[in-house]
Design a protein around this motif. Structure first.
Motif, PDB file in Angstrom:
ATOM      1  N   ARG A 194     -59.648 -65.078  34.872  1.00  0.00           N
ATOM      2  CA  ARG A 194     -60.767 -66.067  35.691  1.00  0.00           C
ATOM      3  C   ARG A 194     -62.303 -65.313  35.093  1.00  0.00           C
ATOM      4  N   GLY A 195     -62.084 -63.893  35.010  1.00  0.00           N
ATOM      5  CA  GLY A 195     -63.306 -63.204  34.326  1.00  0.00           C
ATOM      6  C   GLY A 195     -63.895 -63.821  32.973  1.00  0.00           C
ATOM      7  N   THR A 196     -62.956 -64.005  32.025  1.00  0.00           N
ATOM      8  CA  THR A 196     -62.917 -64.540  30.820  1.00  0.00           C
ATOM      9  C   THR A 196     -63.512 -65.983  30.788  1.00  0.00           C
ATOM     10  N   VAL A 197     -63.143 -66.848  31.775  1.00  0.00           N
ATOM     11  CA  VAL A 197     -63.792 -68.042  32.061  1.00  0.00           C
ATOM     12  C   VAL A 197     -65.214 -68.093  32.501  1.00  0.00           C
ATOM     13  N   ILE A 198     -65.450 -67.198  33.320  1.00  0.00           N
ATOM     14  CA  ILE A 198     -66.798 -66.913  33.940  1.00  0.00           C
ATOM     15  C   ILE A 198     -67.775 -66.549  32.747  1.00  0.00           C
ATOM     16  N   GLY A 199     -67.348 -65.530  32.217  1.00  0.00           N
ATOM     17  CA  GLY A 199     -68.317 -64.944  31.217  1.00  0.00           C
ATOM     18  C   GLY A 199     -68.482 -66.113  30.093  1.00  0.00           C
ATOM     19  N   LEU A 200     -67.428 -66.456  29.382  1.00  0.00           N
ATOM     20  CA  LEU A 200     -67.626 -67.454  28.292  1.00  0.00           C
ATOM     21  C   LEU A 200     -68.560 -68.729  28.881  1.00  0.00           C
ATOM     22  N   GLY A 201     -68.269 -69.310  30.113  1.00  0.00           N
ATOM     23  CA  GLY A 201     -68.847 -70.367  30.612  1.00  0.00           C
ATOM     24  C   GLY A 201     -70.123 -70.006  31.145  1.00  0.00           C
ATOM     25  N   THR A 202     -70.715 -68.978  31.444  1.00  0.00           N
ATOM     26  CA  THR A 202     -71.991 -68.470  31.526  1.00  0.00           C
ATOM     27  C   THR A 202     -72.867 -68.387  30.449  1.00  0.00           C
ATOM     28  N   PHE A 203     -72.326 -67.772  29.186  1.00  0.00           N
ATOM     29  CA  PHE A 203     -72.950 -67.650  27.975  1.00  0.00           C
ATOM     30  C   PHE A 203     -73.134 -69.306  27.327  1.00  0.00           C
ATOM     31  N   THR A 204     -72.126 -70.050  27.686  1.00  0.00           N
ATOM     32  CA  THR A 204     -72.170 -71.366  27.042  1.00  0.00           C
ATOM     33  C   THR A 204     -73.334 -72.081  27.734  1.00  0.00           C
ATOM     34  N   VAL A 205     -73.572 -72.083  28.984  1.00  0.00           N
ATOM     35  CA  VAL A 205     -74.736 -72.638  29.711  1.00  0.00           C
ATOM     36  C   VAL A 205     -75.881 -72.332  29.054  1.00  0.00           C
ATOM     37  N   ILE A 206     -76.147 -70.968  28.793  1.00  0.00           N
ATOM     38  CA  ILE A 206     -77.568 -70.567  28.391  1.00  0.00           C
ATOM     39  C   ILE A 206     -77.713 -70.577  26.985  1.00  0.00           C
ATOM     40  N   PHE A 207     -76.422 -70.856  26.270  1.00  0.00           N
ATOM     41  CA  PHE A 207     -76.697 -71.278  24.658  1.00  0.00           C
ATOM     42  C   PHE A 207     -77.025 -72.681  24.962  1.00  0.00           C
ATOM     43  N   VAL A 208     -76.445 -73.567  25.399  1.00  0.00           N
ATOM     44  CA  VAL A 208     -76.674 -75.019  25.471  1.00  0.00           C
ATOM     45  C   VAL A 208     -78.197 -75.326  25.853  1.00  0.00           C
ATOM     46  N   LEU A 209     -78.461 -74.681  26.950  1.00  0.00           N
ATOM     47  CA  LEU A 209     -79.966 -74.953  27.342  1.00  0.00           C
ATOM     48  C   LEU A 209     -81.034 -74.384  26.536  1.00  0.00           C
ATOM     49  N   THR A 210     -80.494 -73.216  26.040  1.00  0.00           N
ATOM     50  CA  THR A 210     -81.699 -72.702  24.628  1.00  0.00           C
ATOM     51  C   THR A 210     -81.690 -73.505  23.590  1.00  0.00           C
ATOM     52  N   VAL A 211     -80.778 -74.063  23.042  1.00  0.00           N
ATOM     53  CA  VAL A 211     -80.578 -75.154  22.178  1.00  0.00           C
ATOM     54  C   VAL A 211     -81.558 -76.427  22.578  1.00  0.00           C
ATOM     55  N   ALA A 212     -81.246 -76.899  23.788  1.00  0.00           N
ATOM     56  CA  ALA A 212     -81.669 -77.998  24.290  1.00  0.00           C
ATOM     57  C   ALA A 212     -83.354 -77.749  24.419  1.00  0.00           C
ATOM     58  N   ALA A 213     -83.657 -76.717  24.710  1.00  0.00           N
ATOM     59  CA  ALA A 213     -85.231 -76.491  24.782  1.00  0.00           C
ATOM     60  C   ALA A 213     -85.857 -75.980  23.604  1.00  0.00           C
ATOM     61  N   GLY A 214     -85.081 -75.957  22.603  1.00  0.00           N
ATOM     62  CA  GLY A 214     -85.728 -75.789  21.272  1.00  0.00           C
ATOM     63  C   GLY A 214     -86.003 -74.297  21.015  1.00  0.00           C
ATOM     64  N   GLN A 215     -85.505 -73.525  21.695  1.00  0.00           N
ATOM     65  CA  GLN A 215     -86.075 -72.227  21.339  1.00  0.00           C
ATOM     66  C   GLN A 215     -84.959 -71.281  20.715  1.00  0.00           C
ATOM     67  N   PHE A 216     -83.902 -71.762  20.384  1.00  0.00           N
ATOM     68  CA  PHE A 216     -82.591 -71.088  19.534  1.00  0.00           C
ATOM     69  C   PHE A 216     -83.415 -70.661  18.052  1.00  0.00           C
ATOM     70  N   PRO A 217     -83.018 -69.554  17.855  1.00  0.00           N
ATOM     71  CA  PRO A 217     -82.090 -68.334  18.479  1.00  0.00           C
ATOM     72  C   PRO A 217     -82.816 -67.431  19.207  1.00  0.00           C
ATOM     73  N   PHE A 218     -83.755 -67.506  19.488  1.00  0.00           N
ATOM     74  CA  PHE A 218     -84.670 -66.564  20.411  1.00  0.00           C
ATOM     75  C   PHE A 218     -84.431 -67.048  21.996  1.00  0.00           C
TER      76      PHE A 218
END
Length: 250
Positions: A194-218
């Protein structure tokens, strides 16, 4: 290898830190990004030409000062390049070994089953969500600044290592909190999963939103509250699933 298996988390941590150190060493061996002209001039004072660009290659580590006349001079010596490449191979091997044994724990023995008997599950859930959300907020706030430093000081490899380290840290923290305050009945293996799912899922969310906002890799500071909300949603779903399963069994 038995010691490595039992200390897999530490081995993985050491591997990631040494990879970050390698990235910093390679970056320091190249002309500085903010004033490459000065570094190339100091390295090749006899060249009477303007610098056109710096050609960089991270693996194997290479950097060359390319001048407008067409002259090219290697900034990193062959010996240093070979040594850095060997160090990279060793650090990657150490990291992969640690990661292998950490992942194996997700399919290992479940361990003792902890019952929900005589446990106030509602209070336990509130503590789980509160502590987990707060720590996730803190980790991602630190990461939003550390990511910029890693990208500037250690280049793309440093930023990648920092991202992987943060995703693993989120998973490890989520698993630890789950063991102490997570859904019941449960085993140690359940908490790790469960911890692995939460950790990877949380990071995936912020990664996708950062890319969508055009701010990646910062990554900006806003990833901290967004990541905390993602944690709360994922953890809440796990509690709901466990509650439904318990009701079906009863």
């Amino acid at each position: 290898m038995e010691l490595v298996r039992r200390r897999a988390g530490w081995v993985l941590t050491v591997g990631l830190l040494t990879m970050l150190g390698w990235s910093l060493a390679v970056s320091a061996s190249m002309p500085s990004w903010y004033d490459p002209d000065r570094d190339c001039l100091e390295a090749f004072p006899l060249v009477d030409a303007d610098l056109a660009r710096v050609a960089e290659h991270w693996l194997p580590p290479r950097a060359a000062c390319v001048y407008r006349t067409g002259e090219t001079h290697q900034f990193i010596s062959t010996t240093r390049s070979i040594v850095l490449t060997i160090i990279c191979a060793l650090t990657v091997a150490l990291t992969l070994i640690g990661l292998y044994y950490v992942v194996r724990r997700l399919t290992g023995p479940p361990g003792l089953l902890r019952s929900a008997e005589a446990v106030d599950l509602r209070s336990r859930q509130l503590r789980h969500l509160g502590i987990g959300g707060g720590l996730t907020l803190l980790i991602l706030a630190v990461y939003s600044g550390a990511n910029v430093l890693a990208a500037v000081l250690a280049g793309p490899p440093g930023a990648l290592v920092m991202a992987v380290t943060t995703a693993i840290a989120l998973s490890a923290v989520a698993a630890a909190i789950d063991r102490e305050q997570g859904p019941l009945p449960s085993t140690v293996r359940d908490s790790r999963r469960r911890g692995t799912v939460i950790g990877l899922g949380t990071f995936t969310v912020i990664f996708v939103l950062t890319v969508a906002a055009g701010q990646f890799p910062f990554y900006q500071l806003w990833i901290a509250p967004v990541g905390a909300v993602a944690y709360l949603v994922l953890a809440g779903l796990q509690w709901s699933r466990r509650t439904r399963s318990a009701q079906l069994i009863s």
